[in-house]
Each structure stands twice: as C-alpha cells, then as structure tokens.
Design a protein around this motif. Structure first.
Motif, PDB file in Angstrom:
ATOM      1  N   SER A 191      -6.836  20.957  -0.098  1.00 41.22           N
ATOM      2  CA  SER A 191      -7.210  19.559  -0.341  1.00 41.22           C
ATOM      3  C   SER A 191      -6.250  18.595   0.350  1.00 41.22           C
ATOM      4  O   SER A 191      -6.679  17.612   0.972  1.00 41.22           O
ATOM      5  N   SER A 192      -4.951  18.865   0.242  1.00 41.21           N
ATOM      6  CA  SER A 192      -3.962  17.974   0.857  1.00 41.21           C
ATOM      7  C   SER A 192      -4.089  17.958   2.368  1.00 41.21           C
ATOM      8  O   SER A 192      -4.007  16.900   3.012  1.00 41.21           O
ATOM      9  N   THR A 193      -4.310  19.136   2.944  1.00 44.82           N
ATOM     10  CA  THR A 193      -4.467  19.218   4.396  1.00 44.82           C
ATOM     11  C   THR A 193      -5.731  18.507   4.852  1.00 44.82           C
ATOM     12  O   THR A 193      -5.720  17.738   5.827  1.00 44.82           O
ATOM     13  N   ALA A 194      -6.833  18.760   4.154  1.00 46.81           N
ATOM     14  CA  ALA A 194      -8.096  18.127   4.533  1.00 46.81           C
ATOM     15  C   ALA A 194      -7.997  16.609   4.407  1.00 46.81           C
ATOM     16  O   ALA A 194      -8.461  15.868   5.293  1.00 46.81           O
ATOM     17  N   TYR A 195      -7.399  16.122   3.330  1.00 53.83           N
ATOM     18  CA  TYR A 195      -7.278  14.680   3.135  1.00 53.83           C
ATOM     19  C   TYR A 195      -6.406  14.052   4.226  1.00 53.83           C
ATOM     20  O   TYR A 195      -6.728  12.977   4.753  1.00 53.83           O
ATOM     21  N   SER A 196      -5.314  14.725   4.582  1.00 53.95           N
ATOM     22  CA  SER A 196      -4.447  14.215   5.644  1.00 53.95           C
ATOM     23  C   SER A 196      -5.184  14.153   6.977  1.00 53.95           C
ATOM     24  O   SER A 196      -5.028  13.194   7.748  1.00 53.95           O
ATOM     25  N   LEU A 197      -6.022  15.155   7.250  1.00 54.89           N
ATOM     26  CA  LEU A 197      -6.801  15.146   8.491  1.00 54.89           C
ATOM     27  C   LEU A 197      -7.825  14.017   8.498  1.00 54.89           C
ATOM     28  O   LEU A 197      -8.021  13.344   9.518  1.00 54.89           O
ATOM     29  N   PRO A 244       0.829  -1.220   0.000  1.00 51.04           N
ATOM     30  CA  PRO A 244       0.000   0.000   0.000  1.00 51.04           C
ATOM     31  C   PRO A 244       0.856   1.260   0.000  1.00 51.04           C
ATOM     32  O   PRO A 244       1.921   1.303   0.623  1.00 51.04           O
ATOM     33  N   ILE A 245       0.385   2.275  -0.719  1.00 52.24           N
ATOM     34  CA  ILE A 245       1.093   3.551  -0.803  1.00 52.24           C
ATOM     35  C   ILE A 245       0.254   4.604  -0.097  1.00 52.24           C
ATOM     36  O   ILE A 245      -0.865   4.911  -0.527  1.00 52.24           O
ATOM     37  N   HIS A 246       0.774   5.138   0.985  1.00 51.93           N
ATOM     38  CA  HIS A 246       0.092   6.194   1.734  1.00 51.93           C
ATOM     39  C   HIS A 246       0.968   7.447   1.671  1.00 51.93           C
ATOM     40  O   HIS A 246       2.074   7.452   2.216  1.00 51.93           O
ATOM     41  N   LEU A 247       0.484   8.465   1.002  1.00 51.34           N
ATOM     42  CA  LEU A 247       1.271   9.681   0.830  1.00 51.34           C
ATOM     43  C   LEU A 247       1.228  10.538   2.087  1.00 51.34           C
ATOM     44  O   LEU A 247       0.169  10.709   2.709  1.00 51.34           O
ATOM     45  N   SER A 248       2.367  11.085   2.438  1.00 52.03           N
ATOM     46  CA  SER A 248       2.423  12.074   3.511  1.00 52.03           C
ATOM     47  C   SER A 248       1.814  13.384   3.017  1.00 52.03           C
ATOM     48  O   SER A 248       1.508  13.539   1.824  1.00 52.03           O
ATOM     49  N   TRP A 249       1.659  14.319   3.939  1.00 51.79           N
ATOM     50  CA  TRP A 249       1.099  15.627   3.541  1.00 51.79           C
ATOM     51  C   TRP A 249       1.973  16.283   2.482  1.00 51.79           C
ATOM     52  O   TRP A 249       1.462  16.801   1.476  1.00 51.79           O
ATOM     53  N   LEU A 250       3.288  16.259   2.659  1.00 51.30           N
ATOM     54  CA  LEU A 250       4.188  16.881   1.692  1.00 51.30           C
ATOM     55  C   LEU A 250       4.131  16.161   0.356  1.00 51.30           C
ATOM     56  O   LEU A 250       4.134  16.787  -0.717  1.00 51.30           O
ATOM     57  N   ALA A 251       4.062  14.828   0.377  1.00 48.77           N
ATOM     58  CA  ALA A 251       3.961  14.075  -0.870  1.00 48.77           C
ATOM     59  C   ALA A 251       2.639  14.351  -1.578  1.00 48.77           C
ATOM     60  O   ALA A 251       2.587  14.428  -2.817  1.00 48.77           O
ATOM     61  N   ALA A 252       1.562  14.516  -0.802  1.00 52.84           N
ATOM     62  CA  ALA A 252       0.268  14.854  -1.401  1.00 52.84           C
ATOM     63  C   ALA A 252       0.313  16.231  -2.055  1.00 52.84           C
ATOM     64  O   ALA A 252      -0.285  16.442  -3.121  1.00 52.84           O
ATOM     65  N   ILE A 253       1.030  17.164  -1.435  1.00 54.32           N
ATOM     66  CA  ILE A 253       1.222  18.481  -2.047  1.00 54.32           C
ATOM     67  C   ILE A 253       1.953  18.334  -3.374  1.00 54.32           C
ATOM     68  O   ILE A 253       1.575  18.932  -4.400  1.00 54.32           O
ATOM     69  N   GLY A 254       3.029  17.535  -3.381  1.00 54.41           N
ATOM     70  CA  GLY A 254       3.786  17.329  -4.612  1.00 54.41           C
ATOM     71  C   GLY A 254       2.954  16.697  -5.706  1.00 54.41           C
ATOM     72  O   GLY A 254       3.007  17.118  -6.871  1.00 54.41           O
ATOM     73  N   SER A 263      -6.663  27.140  -8.045  1.00 54.59           N
ATOM     74  CA  SER A 263      -6.005  25.834  -8.085  1.00 54.59           C
ATOM     75  C   SER A 263      -4.827  25.787  -7.121  1.00 54.59           C
ATOM     76  O   SER A 263      -4.608  24.774  -6.436  1.00 54.59           O
ATOM     77  N   LEU A 264      -4.075  26.877  -7.047  1.00 54.72           N
ATOM     78  CA  LEU A 264      -2.906  26.908  -6.168  1.00 54.72           C
ATOM     79  C   LEU A 264      -3.318  26.784  -4.706  1.00 54.72           C
ATOM     80  O   LEU A 264      -2.746  25.980  -3.952  1.00 54.72           O
ATOM     81  N   LEU A 265      -4.306  27.553  -4.285  1.00 56.87           N
ATOM     82  CA  LEU A 265      -4.749  27.468  -2.890  1.00 56.87           C
ATOM     83  C   LEU A 265      -5.344  26.105  -2.585  1.00 56.87           C
ATOM     84  O   LEU A 265      -5.118  25.535  -1.512  1.00 56.87           O
TER      85      LEU A 265
END
Length: 679
Positions: free
Chosen positions: A517-523, A113-123, A510-512
C-alpha cells in the motif's frame, strides 16, 4: 505438523493441514491485486471492496491448477489472507486520511500540508495495521460464538465455499439472517439470495446426485467448466477498455447531455466495466453496502437530488460562486456538507438499536449465565484458538508501538501521544458497536464512527486539525479492520476452519500490505496530483471539512439549513428502514439507503450512472437468466473480472504515466473535461 494447522471437526479428530504455503501464497497474490485495485478505486471514488466472495471464488479456480486442490478450510485461510492484504488502503487511511493531510492550508488550519515520504507512510501503516487483528479474537467469542450474529457477507462466503466443495450448506439460521443483507436480498418474495440459492441447490444435488450423460449439473461443475472462461473474457474486456481510456480519455468522460453540461456541471458518463461490475456485486468496506439494483437506485436518487437540484440552487443563489467541481468554493463542496449530514444521521440512527441491545446485555440479569453458554457453544479446541495471552500482549504491544510510531511520524505538533493512545481506546470501543451493527445488518457504519471520534477529539484538542484527523483515523482503522476480519472469522466458523490459522493469515496479509500500500500510494503521488482530476479522493474532503468545521465553526452559506433538513429526514428514513428490516417487513427493501443516497452527492454523476447500469444488469440477469445451476455464481465471476481487469491495468497505466507516456489524443475532452488530459 503442529496440531493447530490441521483441520478438525468440532472438538475432534485431525484430518488434513489447512494453514499451508499454497493457501497463504495464493491469498497474498490475490490480496496484492485487490490492494492495488482498492487504492485505485478508493482514490477515485472513496469506495473500496472487501471482496471475500470474489477472493474465495478466484482462489478456488486457481487451486484447481495445483496437483492437489485446496480444501475448504484452506480456501478460508486463502480468502482471509487476501482480505487482510487488500483492505489496508482503507485501514491505513491511504484513500482518506493521508490525502486530507496533504490538503491542509496553514492559514485555514494552522498547519502546512503534510506529505508523508515512503518510509513515513510505512511507519504510519505499521502503527494502525495490527490493532484490529488482535482485537478480533475476543470479539469473536462474543458476537459469533455466544450471540451467533449473522454476519451475512461472511455467511454467504461460507456457503459459497461449501457449494464449491460439495459440502452440506453451513448454518441453520442463515435464511433468516440473509434477509437483512441490504442491496443483496431478494427483490421479491419468490427470489432467493445468491448464498441461499446456491446452498439449497447444492443440498438438492448432494442428495439426489442428478446427472445427465455422467456430468453433474451443479454450481461446482459450472465454475470448473466455465469459470475460467468467464473470468478471462470479462477481465480482458475491462482491461482493454481501461487501456483505451488511458490513451483516449474521452472514452471515460462521454458528455451524454452535451459538452456544456459536461464541462460546467460535470454531467458525464463513464462506461467503465469495473463500475458496471461494482453495480452488480461489490461488498464495500466503508459502508458495507452490497451493490445491486436497490442500492444503485438509492445512489442515483441521491445523484439527481444533489447534482440535479441542490447544485444548481447553490450555484445560482450565490452560495457556491466558484466552479461547480471546486471542493472549497464550488457547488460540489457545498453539497458535500449535506452528504455529510445524511451519512452521520443514517449511521447514528442505525446504531441506536445496537447500542440499546448491547447495553441490555451488559446488565447482570441478562448476562448471568453468559460464561457457561459461551463455553458450551465453542466448537474449536484450545489448540485451534488464539491464546488469550497472545491477544493481551498483541493489543498492548500494538497500542504502545503504534503510539510511538505516530509520534515519530507526526511529532508533538501533529498529535500528542496521550491523544493517540486515547484514539486506540476509542477505536476499541467503537469497534464493538461497529462489529455488532455489521453482524446484524451487514452495514459497518465506520464513516459515522470516525466522525464520532472527530467530535470527541475536537473537545480534547480544540483547534488542532491535524490531531483531529489523525486520531479519527486511528479510531476508524480499528473499527473497520475488526469488522472486515470478523466477516472472515464467521466464514471460518461455518466451514470449521481454525481461527488460529486465520489469525496467522491476517497477520501475514496485513504485514505485506503495509509495504504494498505504501509503495503504491507513493507511486500514485509521483505520477498524479492527489487529490486531482484523475483521483479526486472525495473522502479526504469529508475528513478535512469536518475537522475545519470543528475548528472554526464556519459552514458554507446557507448549507446548515439544508444539513439540518436532510439530516432530520434521513434520520426518520433510517429509523423506518431499521425497524422494517428488524421485523422482516417486505417493504423494507424499497426504503432508500441513506449511505448510498449520500454517496450519490459525494461523487460526480459518472460514478453513479455506470453503477446503475450494473444494478439493472444484475436485476435482469437474476430475473431472466440465472435460473439454472451456477447462474448467480457466473454473475459473480463476470463482475469480479470486470473489477479486477481495470484494477490490474491501473498498475500498467501508473507505469506508463511514471515513464512520461500520456494520452494519444485529447479529442472531444474539452477544457478540463477529462482527468487524463487536464492532469
């Protein structure tokens, strides 16, 4: 003040600014609410909303609080920014791609399984966030300026903005175009669509100026006088219901046919006001279905066939021996394959006329005068358009930058850089087909386009499930984003808003949204199991199931026969529906929607039943209540409040869950009946 951000008439005079701080700020505020809302509902059901109509309407209400209300063109920029911000959960795959990667099994898929970190989700989000934005301007010239396709949702939003600002109804051929708006069109020949009705009434009021006691009775006055009240009470009602359901989960899992059918066969009812609101009016980014009575009927027909007939057959025949709700061995996982076959057949057939027409337009005999015609039809001056060099640099930069970021996030083991690069190319080609289908029918078959890309990459990188999912996601992101933004550009074209101002709004939104989105998904990942009881993320299983099939070729027992049968039937139904819609035949509205029918399979009965309530309410309201000025707009306001109420309170629920505050009572839930108790 620079020249580009001032409103001008066609080829002409400057008047007032349109790309303003107020417009963008309100757009970002609404967009962030939509982003959380879309992520919440996307993880629950796989559906998200573009909500351009709702963004324009709420933006108009908010702008009335400003010292100087926003102009029509500023409202266009506002709703464009909101849509770009709010639809990122789908464009970046937070409701499908990333949960699918988290479901990988090393034994089955050759990858853990691949679980992206917050920084990876941003990337990852950065890699796909801007390709569709830069792709939109050149496509706009072809489909909006040259071919003048309808883009019914964008047209309806433009008409609504015109009504609210007492402008003449934009567009001369909208009446014909809107007849193709699936699920939103009139239910009989005497009814008109929301956009048609408010535009015609606005034109009459504009000409006659009918008053009573000094008050003009039109849609704009209804919105100003009653809009806030309707939005407030509908928002509050939905919020209170959602909060109660968090503390007492059985409220959203009522066993309407008894606890046995609820526990063993998942037949529950969720009286969510947001689901009801979605059944009234709810533009969908995945299938471009506009909810309403016809669409909800198709969805519930699919629910009855899938959950009432096929699910028991598969269970009792031993083809799906696991628990009914299990996506791997249960009946839900078995009927998912039939749903996939229906969606692919429907999308493929609906695309055939578009492919045929596009191929004809590419022939020299059909295109010899194209350049001159395009130039003559362009109503905007060069300083208001997006320069070609920006498009070239942006596309090239987003592709190169995106390829590097995908490689940095997933590495060579995930997907080769050349495959990612090809995914962007595929996304560009598929975007043209998707946008054309969207412009003509208001249906963007991005789910089918994503499956096409998966098929191609199964041949290019055989056996690599990770690459198959990622490359498909890259291609789908471009097609989905270009389609959503094209609806906004159609709105801007009708209201004479600057395409360059909209382009800036799209970039900023899109930038914001990448961060939001990444923060909400991580939460959500920290607070809940995803996929899990509360957030099953059904589209994740669609992506992963097809990737697994393409890797090892194994289908659940006897599912292939049903896939072929249902696929063939709905290929014929889709062909008939497409033919009838293109020829404006009155009976087209009675033919079931294949995508909506398949969604009835994909989600549990509670998803469809609540939306049927909304569809019935919409039908009865428009037949018996919405006969006065502003009636249809009032219904949109109420539906918006219902949807946003639960979406906003979902943030509160997320905070409570993160802080360890759970349900007060699980009374009535039964074993595993409610996600809030079993998670």
């Amino acid at each position: 003040m620079s020249r580009w951000n001032r409103i001008r008439g066609p080829r002409g005079e400057s008047s007032q600014p349109e790309f303003t701080f107020q417009a963008v700020s309100i757009g970002l505020l609404i967009g962030c609410l939509l982003c959380f809302t879309n992520l919440y509902f996307g993880l629950q059901t796989g559906w998200i909303s573009m909500m351009s109509l709702q963004s324009a309407l709420i933006g108009f209400l908010l702008s009335k609080m400003l010292p100087t209300p926003l102009s029509p063109q500023e409202i266009v920029v506002l709703q464009t920014t909101a849509v770009a911000t709010g639809t990122m959960p789908l464009a970046a795959g937070f409701v499908g791609i990333l949960p699918a990667l988290g479901l990988l099994d090393e034994e089955k898929d050759g990858s853990p399984p691949i679980h992206l970190s917050w920084l990876a989700a941003i990337g990852w989000s950065l890699s796909v966030a801007f390709f569709g934005v830069f792709l939109s301007p050149p496509i706009r010239k072809q489909v909006i300026i040259k071919e003048q396709l309808a883009f019914p949702s964008g047209t309806a939003t433009g008409q609504l903005i015109a009504v609210l600002h007492k402008m003449p109804p934009p567009g001369t051929n909208t009446k014909t175009a809107l007849r193709h708006r699936h699920g939103y069109s009139a239910l009989d020949s005497e009814e008109s669509t929301v956009a048609e009705r408010v535009s015609l009434e606005s034109e009459q009021d504009h000409d006659d100026g009918e008053t009573e006691g000094g008050v003009v009775h039109d849609e704009r006055d209804v919105v100003q006088q009653q809009g806030w009240a309707a939005l407030a009470w509908s928002f509050l009602a939905s919020a209170v219901m959602t909060l109660l359901a968090y503390f007492f989960p059985v409220i959203f899992a009522i066993p309407i046919f008894g606890t046995y059918l609820a526990r063993e066969w998942l037949w529950t009812f969720t009286p969510s006001l947001s689901y009801v609101g979605q059944g009234m009016f709810y533009p969908d980014s995945r299938g471009r279905i506009i909810m309403g009575f016809p669409t909800t009927l198709s969805m519930n027909l699919g629910m009855l066939v899938g959950w009432g007939i096929l699910s028991p057959i598969a269970k009792h025949a031993g083809w799906a021996p696991g628990p009914v709700g299990d996506m791997s061995t249960g009946a839900r996982g078995w009927i998912l394959w039939v749903s996939l076959a229906i969606m692919c057949a429907d999308s493929a057939v609906s695309l055939l006329p578009v492919v045929h027409e596009y191929a004809l337009k590419l022939l020299p005999s059909h295109n010899k005068d194209g350049a001159g015609e395009m130039e003559d039809l362009e109503v905007e001056s060069e300083d208001r358009l997006v320069p070609f060099r920006w498009v070239g640099y942006g596309l090239g930069g987003s592709v190169v930058f995106g390829t590097v970021l995908v490689w940095a996030v997933f590495g060579d083991e995930g997907i080769k850089p050349w495959a990612t690069l090809l995914g962007f190319v595929m996304g560009g080609l598929l975007s043209i087909l998707g946008v054309r289908a969207l412009g003509e029918t208001d249906l963007n078959p991005v789910s089918g386009l994503g499956k096409i890309s998966q098929l191609i990459f199964a041949w290019l990188q055989p056996g690599n499930v990770v690459a198959n999912i990622i490359a498909g996601g890259v291609a789908e992101a471009g097609a989905q984003q270009a389609g959503d933004l094209m609806q906004d550009l159609k709105t801007g074209h009708l209201v004479h808003a600057s395409p360059r101002a909209q382009f800036y709004g799209q970039l900023i939104g899109s930038l914001l949204s990448i961060v939001v989105s990444s923060t909400a998904y991580s939460l959500y990942k920290r607070a809940y199991e995803i996929p899990g009881p509360s957030f099953p993320a059904p589209t994740a299983y669609v992506w992963l199931s097809l990737a697994r099939l393409l890797r090892n070729g194994q289908l659940p027992e006897n599912s292939g026969l049903f896939m072929v049968a249902f696929g063939a039937v709905f290929a014929l139904i889709s062909g008939l529906k497409t033919f009838a819609a293109r020829h404006d035949l009155w009976w087209a509205k009675y033919i079931p929607s294949g995508v909506a029918f398949a969604i009835g399979f994909l989600n549990t009965p509670s998803f469809s039943l609540a939306r049927l309530v909304g569809g019935v309410v919409e039908f009865l309201y428009r037949r018996h209540v919405a006969t006065t000025a502003g009636g249809d707009i009032r219904l949109i306001v109420i539906a918006s409040g219902f949807v946003l109420g639960e979406g906003v309170v979902s943030v509160v629920s997320l905070v409570l869950r993160t802080c360890g505050v759970g349900a007060v009572s699980c009374w009535g839930c039964g074993t595993g009946l409610c996600g809030g108790c079993s998670a």
